[in-house]
Design a protein around this motif. Structure first.
Motif, PDB file in Angstrom:
ATOM      1  N   PRO A 346       0.835  -1.206   0.000  1.00 13.79           N
ATOM      2  CA  PRO A 346       0.000   0.000   0.000  1.00 13.79           C
ATOM      3  C   PRO A 346       0.869   1.254   0.000  1.00 13.79           C
ATOM      4  N   THR A 349       1.078   6.893   2.298  1.00 17.38           N
ATOM      5  CA  THR A 349      -0.012   7.657   2.929  1.00 17.38           C
ATOM      6  C   THR A 349      -1.036   6.732   3.573  1.00 17.38           C
ATOM      7  N   THR A 350      -1.317   5.598   2.933  1.00 15.81           N
ATOM      8  CA  THR A 350      -2.267   4.632   3.501  1.00 15.81           C
ATOM      9  C   THR A 350      -1.699   4.029   4.790  1.00 15.81           C
ATOM     10  N   ASN A 353      -1.992   6.562   7.519  1.00 11.76           N
ATOM     11  CA  ASN A 353      -3.380   6.710   7.977  1.00 11.76           C
ATOM     12  C   ASN A 353      -3.801   5.531   8.853  1.00 11.76           C
ATOM     13  N   PHE A 388     -10.514   1.256   5.238  1.00 10.58           N
ATOM     14  CA  PHE A 388      -9.380   0.343   5.039  1.00 10.58           C
ATOM     15  C   PHE A 388      -9.882  -1.079   4.811  1.00 10.58           C
ATOM     16  N   GLU A 392      -5.151  -4.270   3.163  1.00 10.25           N
ATOM     17  CA  GLU A 392      -4.392  -3.038   3.409  1.00 10.25           C
ATOM     18  C   GLU A 392      -3.934  -2.958   4.854  1.00 10.25           C
TER      19      GLU A 392
END
Length: 633
Positions: A346, A349-350, A353, A388, A392
């Protein structure tokens, strides 16, 4: 005692398997040693025998909590003092185990690699009389391994506390690159590798393409006698396929990490006894399970790497009798494998987060949480944060772990445990002064022995039935007694644990190194391509796997589906010799493609010519490059 005397005394074997004794004697001679033995090759004997002979404690580092427990129980049955130490244990229980190790009361101490990140443990570790280290699943220390685990990198640091103690590293799956990396990262004084061929002569590898998996699966199972394992990637599929097999009259059950401990034990034991013929499972099933008579392992999804496939398929035929490793796939499976690869990496940024959402989920303030452990239910987390996906989230946790932000452990499957803190006199006085607890405490003492000296596993349901209480009332009573410092109570733990290796940081401060992200992505891509090649190639399946593990010029097996197809079209020895010699002469003049060779050889069917060409390639007589065949001589 001599190694063979120990083997005979504790295991009842008169002789070692190939390579085991060489590894044992290397360690006893004080050498850092790496042993590569295939799945079912008897790795545990390689550290247990020298561990018994060596003066001092054998510290075994393994990431598999279930395997720790199996090994500890097995050593106990042989009268050998052993304990395990891992995340999720009650602090008092941990203290008892560490004190036993420091006091020289143990012969074996099993620890998870995360334990080496605790300075409190290392302070005690310094005081232990260590005789040898054993590192199981040693490929986990290599960033190039398919199952890299950052806590393993701390092993070399821990060795500095006992610099003269030899280390034995063991694994069933390692490429040549990983073999070198293991020795370097463990701080071997010199390279020292004992490697048994990965070849499994009794195991026939078969790849079958079929869009109707259900029909083909039943055909395979009905034709193949004996018990087996079917591997799928999702928990939902375990139930779907187990139900289908049951409807078709096959005794089958499903298994995955989401089941509670009692269900998992019941299902596993029924399969081990032979009451269940087929177990449909995720890869949570199989580690540490020693069932030699498995006749088939079927994969209904393509694994992400040759290492994972080799290890799971290798659970068939450990008794060295004929067995089958079958990969059943359709068009969608290649697409699914490529999608899983994409999901495994991923964007940063993912990951940032998800890290922030994790802190909010556990209600951890910024700069807080260091060394704290939390139960983690991935599905519950996703329900609270639907932006999500499961994939992920899980893959983000892997990257956060590799960078040292958190530690994610497997399900611990740890039963509830109780230990009395008071001595006999203090407890008697407490019971007189607190009559409402008297009958409850008496029932504990009546049903469980050893409560004053160690943590003892208890069954909440049995305690509830004995005392005519609900399980909730029992849990409440035990927690109340713990608060009054009468006993220590460790509730049953089944969920994975998230441990904050450092204080919670702002999400903008979460970064990933190039080594962790890009280079590992490229390495994973090679594994995916290798599996795509495995299912589509017309090369001997066994030879392909052996070549992946560095066995150049690997022999063809004559038993996989490719070899059997080749043998279906028999070629007379004289014709084979004449044709292969003519092909060699043709290619000495210039490289040719397959159609050109078939055209130039008259009087021999093209199918037979192509078969001879494949044979010559597999045996290194000619090679394929740039769309043409070339002569090596």
């Amino acid at each position: 005692m001599e190694p063979r005397e120990v083997l005979q005394k504790y295991w009842g074997y008169s002789d070692f398997r190939p390579l085991q004794e060489d590894i044992v004697r290397s360690v006893l001679d004080g050498n850092d040693t790496l042993g590569l033995l295939p799945t079912g090759g008897g790795k545990s004997i390689c550290y247990q025998v020298p561990g018994i002979i060596t003066d001092g404690l054998c510290v075994v580092i393994t990431p598999l909590i279930a395997l720790m427990k199996d090994q500890v129980e097995g050593l106990h049955r042989r009268g050998i003092a052993a304990k395990a130490l891992f995340s999720g244990m009650h602090p008092h229980d941990q203290k008892v185990v560490i004190n036993n190790a420091v006091s020289d009361m143990l012969k074996f101490l099993f620890i998870s690699p995360e334990r080496l990140q605790s300075q409190d443990f290392l302070d005690s570790f310094r005081e232990m009389k260590v005789g040898m280290f054993a590192v199981d699943e040693a490929h986990c220390i290599s960033q190039w391994g398919y199952d890299f685990r950052p806590p393993y990198l701390k092993i070399a640091d821990a060795r500095r506390y006992h610099p003269d103690v030899p280390a034995l590293a063991l694994t069933a799956t390692a490429t040549p690159e990983v073999v070198d990396d293991i020795q370097q990262r463990l701080g071997f004084k010199k390279k020292n590798v004992f490697q048994k061929s990965f070849e499994r002569k009794n195991l026939a590898y078969v790849v079958i393409f079929d869009e109707n998996k259900n029909r083909k699966l039943m055909e395979i199972i009905r034709k193949t006698p004996g018990c087996g394992i079917i591997y799928v990637r999702s928990r939902r599929k375990t139930q779907t396929f187990a139900s289908y097999l049951t409807e078709q009259g096959i005794t089958a059950d499903f298994y995955h990490a989401g089941l509670d401990v009692a269900d998992r034990d019941r299902k596993q034991n029924a399969w081990m006894r032979g009451d269940t013929r087929v177990i449909v499972a995720t890869n949570a099933f199989g580690m540490g399970i020693d069932k030699p008579d498995v006749r088939f392992v079927i994969h209904l999804d393509i694994p992400d790497s040759p290492e994972a496939y080799f290890q799971e398929a290798g659970r068939a035929g450990r008794d060295e009798k004929p067995a089958y490793a079958i990969l059943l796939h359709d068009h969608a499976d290649i697409i699914d494998m490529e999608r899983r690869f994409t999901d495994s990496y991923p964007p940063l940024t993912t990951i940032q987060n998800i890290y922030n959402a994790l802190g909010n989920y556990f209600k951890i303030p910024l700069q807080g949480g260091r060394d704290q452990s939390f139960d983690f239910d991935t599905y519950h987390f996703i329900k609270n944060y639907p932006a999500f996906s499961f994939s992920e989230t899980w893959n983000a946790l892997k990257f956060l772990e590799r960078e040292g932000y958190v530690i994610a452990t497997e399900e611990s499957n740890e039963p509830a445990k109780v230990m009395i803190q008071m001595n006999h006199h203090e407890l008697y006085k407490f019971q007189i002064e607190n009559q409402r607890f008297d009958a409850f405490i008496k029932s504990l003492l009546r049903n469980y022995t050893g409560l004053f000296s160690d943590f003892v596993p208890v069954r909440i349901s049995v305690i509830a039935e004995t005392n005519k209480m609900t399980e909730e009332e029992v849990l409440s009573k035990l927690k109340e007694l713990e608060n009054m410092q009468v006993l220590c109570f460790q509730p049953q733990k089944e969920k994975p644990q998230i441990i904050y290796a450092c204080e919670r940081l702002p999400e903008r401060d979460i970064t990933l190194s190039k080594e962790t992200y890009q280079e590992r992505k490229e390495s994973a891509q090679k594994r995916v391509e290798a599996m795509k090649n495995y299912v589509s190639s017309e090369t001997c399946r066994s030879a392909m796997l052996l070549q992946w593990f560095g066995q150049t010029n690997a022999p063809v097996c004559y038993s996989c589906d490719v070899c059997r197809k080749r043998d279906e079209m028999t070629i007379a020895p004289e014709l084979f010799q004449q044709t292969s010699a003519f092909i060699s002469e043709l290619l000495k003049k210039r490289p040719l493609n397959g159609d050109e060779i078939c055209t130039l050889i008259q009087g021999v069917r093209s199918e037979k010519v192509l078969k001879i060409i494949r044979f010559m390639v597999e045996h290194g007589e000619i090679y394929w490059k740039g769309g043409k065949y070339w002569n090596r001589r």
